[in-house]
Design an enzyme around this catalytic site. Structure first.
Site, PDB file in Angstrom:
ATOM      1  N   HIS A 132       0.862  -1.180   0.000  1.00 56.91           N
ATOM      2  CA  HIS A 132       0.000   0.000   0.000  1.00 56.91           C
ATOM      3  C   HIS A 132       0.897   1.229   0.000  1.00 56.91           C
ATOM      4  O   HIS A 132       2.019   1.211   0.492  1.00 56.91           O
ATOM      5  CB  HIS A 132      -0.864  -0.046   1.268  1.00 56.91           C
ATOM      6  CG  HIS A 132      -1.941   0.981   1.331  1.00 56.91           C
ATOM      7  ND1 HIS A 132      -1.703   2.304   1.660  1.00 56.91           N
ATOM      8  CD2 HIS A 132      -3.294   0.874   1.161  1.00 56.91           C
ATOM      9  CE1 HIS A 132      -2.844   2.959   1.680  1.00 56.91           C
ATOM     10  NE2 HIS A 132      -3.830   2.126   1.370  1.00 56.91           N
ATOM     11  N   ASP A 209       2.843  -4.561   8.073  1.00 52.81           N
ATOM     12  CA  ASP A 209       1.572  -3.844   7.982  1.00 52.81           C
ATOM     13  C   ASP A 209       0.460  -4.885   8.027  1.00 52.81           C
ATOM     14  O   ASP A 209       0.210  -5.585   7.048  1.00 52.81           O
ATOM     15  CB  ASP A 209       1.521  -3.039   6.691  1.00 52.81           C
ATOM     16  CG  ASP A 209       0.185  -2.318   6.495  1.00 52.81           C
ATOM     17  OD1 ASP A 209      -0.695  -2.433   7.373  1.00 52.81           O
ATOM     18  OD2 ASP A 209       0.023  -1.654   5.454  1.00 52.81           O
ATOM     19  N   GLN A 212      -4.735  -5.580   6.789  1.00 55.89           N
ATOM     20  CA  GLN A 212      -5.676  -6.495   6.143  1.00 55.89           C
ATOM     21  C   GLN A 212      -5.685  -7.884   6.774  1.00 55.89           C
ATOM     22  O   GLN A 212      -6.387  -8.770   6.300  1.00 55.89           O
ATOM     23  CB  GLN A 212      -5.325  -6.618   4.654  1.00 55.89           C
ATOM     24  CG  GLN A 212      -5.418  -5.323   3.888  1.00 55.89           C
ATOM     25  CD  GLN A 212      -6.831  -4.791   3.802  1.00 55.89           C
ATOM     26  OE1 GLN A 212      -7.808  -5.550   3.850  1.00 55.89           O
ATOM     27  NE2 GLN A 212      -6.968  -3.488   3.694  1.00 55.89           N
ATOM     28  N   LYS A 235     -10.529  -1.071  10.027  1.00 58.65           N
ATOM     29  CA  LYS A 235     -10.563  -2.273   9.194  1.00 58.65           C
ATOM     30  C   LYS A 235     -10.816  -3.533  10.019  1.00 58.65           C
ATOM     31  O   LYS A 235     -10.856  -4.635   9.465  1.00 58.65           O
ATOM     32  CB  LYS A 235      -9.247  -2.413   8.420  1.00 58.65           C
ATOM     33  CG  LYS A 235      -9.004  -1.279   7.418  1.00 58.65           C
ATOM     34  CD  LYS A 235      -7.705  -1.479   6.675  1.00 58.65           C
ATOM     35  CE  LYS A 235      -7.343  -0.282   5.801  1.00 58.65           C
ATOM     36  NZ  LYS A 235      -8.274  -0.075   4.678  1.00 58.65           N
ATOM     37  N   CYS A 373      -4.762   2.254  -3.883  1.00 65.76           N
ATOM     38  CA  CYS A 373      -3.552   2.793  -3.232  1.00 65.76           C
ATOM     39  C   CYS A 373      -2.381   1.829  -3.381  1.00 65.76           C
ATOM     40  O   CYS A 373      -1.595   1.634  -2.452  1.00 65.76           O
ATOM     41  CB  CYS A 373      -3.816   3.097  -1.758  1.00 65.76           C
ATOM     42  SG  CYS A 373      -5.009   4.430  -1.501  1.00 65.76           S
TER      43      CYS A 373
END
Length: 577
Positions: A132, A209, A212, A235, A373
């Site tokens: 991202h 990261d 997700q 999220k 993104c």
């Protein structure tokens, strides 16, 4: 607040879960909402909404320092929320959990606090091609200042990370590896535990990261061996504006504060400032108290769902969607990695992804379209964007079938069939000096207005705009040059102009690869083409669009693209005054 041990259950009770999400009960354009944009943000259960409401109604006060009752209650709840976040990641210590505004701020914190102080010229940062923008740009900013070099891990054709490429990139120069746990754009789940082990063997630190990942799988930072792990609350069924940075305590203690003021200070004088201990050293200013409390409630809610059944359910939804899309001629799946999150990215050979997003929205089906993104990934795939359907625990097999049925109907619709009735300007003609080419346009403004006003609902109006797109003459491929392309539009738009010296009128010919944008172009040209530069500059097309209610029904990106076309036409007119 304490996360309870997850209980085993035979099947996930989707209907019971759905009842806890108020927004899922609404309709969109007269259709039941089918929300398939969970990778962008998840909906919020009632318990999260109620926790935020309760904070502001019953205990609103700032945390720490104050001695009164409300502040004490809020401080205890705020630090209990930190403990809940610690438990979810199985971090060793609560002070290793730093509240941020989200994953983006968490990555920036590490980049600017650790990166600017530790990286030197020639040091290397390794990223994957799946990242991202939030896990690319902060490292570019730091590399520009420090002289560090960014290396990129390649992918195979299915969207898997190429571990051989990764091993070859690792060296004694590698100081940091920053990778997604899961790709937001194509759903690839990275083998982060193995990648962390390889990085540590090379002497590098690893930031993961997890934006997700946290909503879809168990994350144990100790088992993974992550040095830093970040995610965003919105999220994972929590509020917006709150997120978590986990960092190993010894690393956080060695890093300087990133921002100054508020809780990050222990003592201040004009000659010396002594910084606070962890975690407060990195939490300058009044924190998002309501967000932290809401996130804690979201994490408790998530932990109450059996993780094995959750993964089975979401994976089944993904497989059903992929199977259904494969059965439709003209659909191509993008990203078929060995391990995938509940994300399905795809393209149509009949429709631009922007058009598909709009037409699905008119049936109450919310998907995400564009580059997600992840522009470097799209460029490596030679794509401008995709349609992305992403699933969560509250989605149903019936919703997947509605989505597939809608896609089948769109691909078999005679109204929007590709090439049917479209006028094409010959490739052999040249733009300059041929005003008759520019006068070959779609219906005039009055005709368009009458056609649109004949429909009371916007689903029918959009169909009519799509019909206008078919009536707009298509530019020949030779005219679709980079010089003619407008760069402020999400889809590709090409614009040519011709000035008639005798009549002192300007004529325009334009095209787009998105059908709905072509229809909007037809509307714009009905106002501006064939007018004098003075008339073009004075024409208030915004008022006409407002009267039609157009801006109220366009997404921000389409509205901005439309304004970019108008702005360029008016700039051309200004040059001829």
């Amino acid at each position: 607040m304490t996360i309870q041990a997850r209980q085993s259950s035979p099947v996930i009770n989707v209907e019971r879960i759905r009842q806890q999400f108020p927004l899922l009960q609404r309709t969109v354009h007269g259709c039941p909402l089918v929300y398939l944009d969970n990778a962008a943000t998840t909906q919020k259960p009632a318990s999260v909404i109620e926790s935020i409401d309760h904070y502001y109604r019953a205990q609103n006060a700032n945390v720490h320092r104050a001695a009164h009752f409300l502040s004490a209650c809020t401080t205890h709840a705020f630090e209990d929320a930190r403990e809940t976040a610690r438990q979810l990641l199985n971090a060793p210590y609560a002070e290793e959990v730093i509240w941020t505004r989200g994953a983006t701020e968490a990555i920036n914190l590490v980049a600017h606090s650790w990166g600017r102080n530790q990286l030197q010229s020639g040091d290397e940062i390794i990223l994957s091609r799946l990242e991202h923008h939030a896990n690319i740009v902060p490292w570019q900013m730091v590399a520009e200042v420090t002289g560090a070099i960014i290396r990129v891990i390649d992918l195979d054709d299915a969207g898997n990370v190429d571990l051989n490429s990764y091993r070859q990139l690792l060296s004694e120069k590698t100081r940091l590896v920053a990778i997604a746990h899961t790709s937001n754009a194509i759903g690839t789940i990275l083998p982060v535990q193995e990648m962390i082990r390889l990085a540590h063997d090379a002497g590098a630190l690893v930031l993961v990261d997890g934006s997700q990942a946290v909503a879809h799988q168990t994350v144990d930072v100790q088992q993974l061996g992550a040095d830093f792990y970040v995610y965003s609350g919105h999220k994972v069924y929590g509020p917006t504006g709150i997120g978590v940075l986990y960092g190993r305590r010894e690393l956080l203690e060695s890093m300087p504060p990133w921002q100054g003021g508020g809780e990050m200070i222990e003592r201040v004088s004009f000659t010396e400032t002594r910084y606070n201990a962890l975690p407060f050293k990195f939490e300058a200013g009044t924190p998002n108290i309501a967000g932290a409390l809401g996130l804690a409630r979201a994490l408790e809610f998530l932990s109450s769902i059996d993780i094995d059944q959750l993964q089975h359910h979401e994976n089944r939804l993904r497989l059903l969607a992929e199977e259904g899309l494969r059965s439709i001629n003209g659909i191509r799946l993008i990203g078929e990695a060995d391990q995938k999150a509940p994300v399905v990215s795809f393209l149509s050979d009949q429709y631009h992804h922007q058009d598909l997003g709009l037409m699905l929205d008119q049936q109450g089906i919310a998907v995400r379209v564009g580059h997600h993104c992840a522009m470097p990934l799209m460029e490596s795939l030679n794509l401008k964007g995709t349609v992305r359907a992403s699933f969560a625990m509250y989605n149903t097999e019936q919703e997947v079938q509605q989505f597939i049925t809608a896609m089948e109907q769109l691909h078999h619709s005679p109204v929007f069939g590709v090439g049917s009735g479209e006028l094409t300007i010959s490739d052999n003609v040249e733009p300059a000096g041929l005003s008759e080419v520019f006068q070959t346009q779609s219906p005039d403004r009055r005709t368009i207005e009458n056609r649109l006003s004949g429909f009371t609902n916007w689903q029918a109006r959009y169909r009519e705009i799509m019909m206008l797109a078919k009536e707009l003459p298509a530019l020949p491929e030779a005219w679709k040059t980079e010089d003619a392309r407008l760069h402020d539009c999400e889809s590709s738009v090409w614009l040519h102009s011709h000035y008639d010296d005798e009549t002192m009128q300007l004529y325009f010919a334009a095209d787009s690869d998105a059908r709905v944008i072509r229809g909007l172009i037809a509307m714009v040209l009905s106002v501006y083409s064939g007018q004098t530069p003075e008339t073009i500059e004075s024409e208030n097309i915004d008022q006409w669009f407002q009267e039609l209610g157009l801006y109220n029904h366009l997404s921000p990106s389409r509205g901005n693209g439309l304004r970019a076309i108008v702005k360029e036409i008016q700039a051309i007119a200004h040059r001829y005054r």
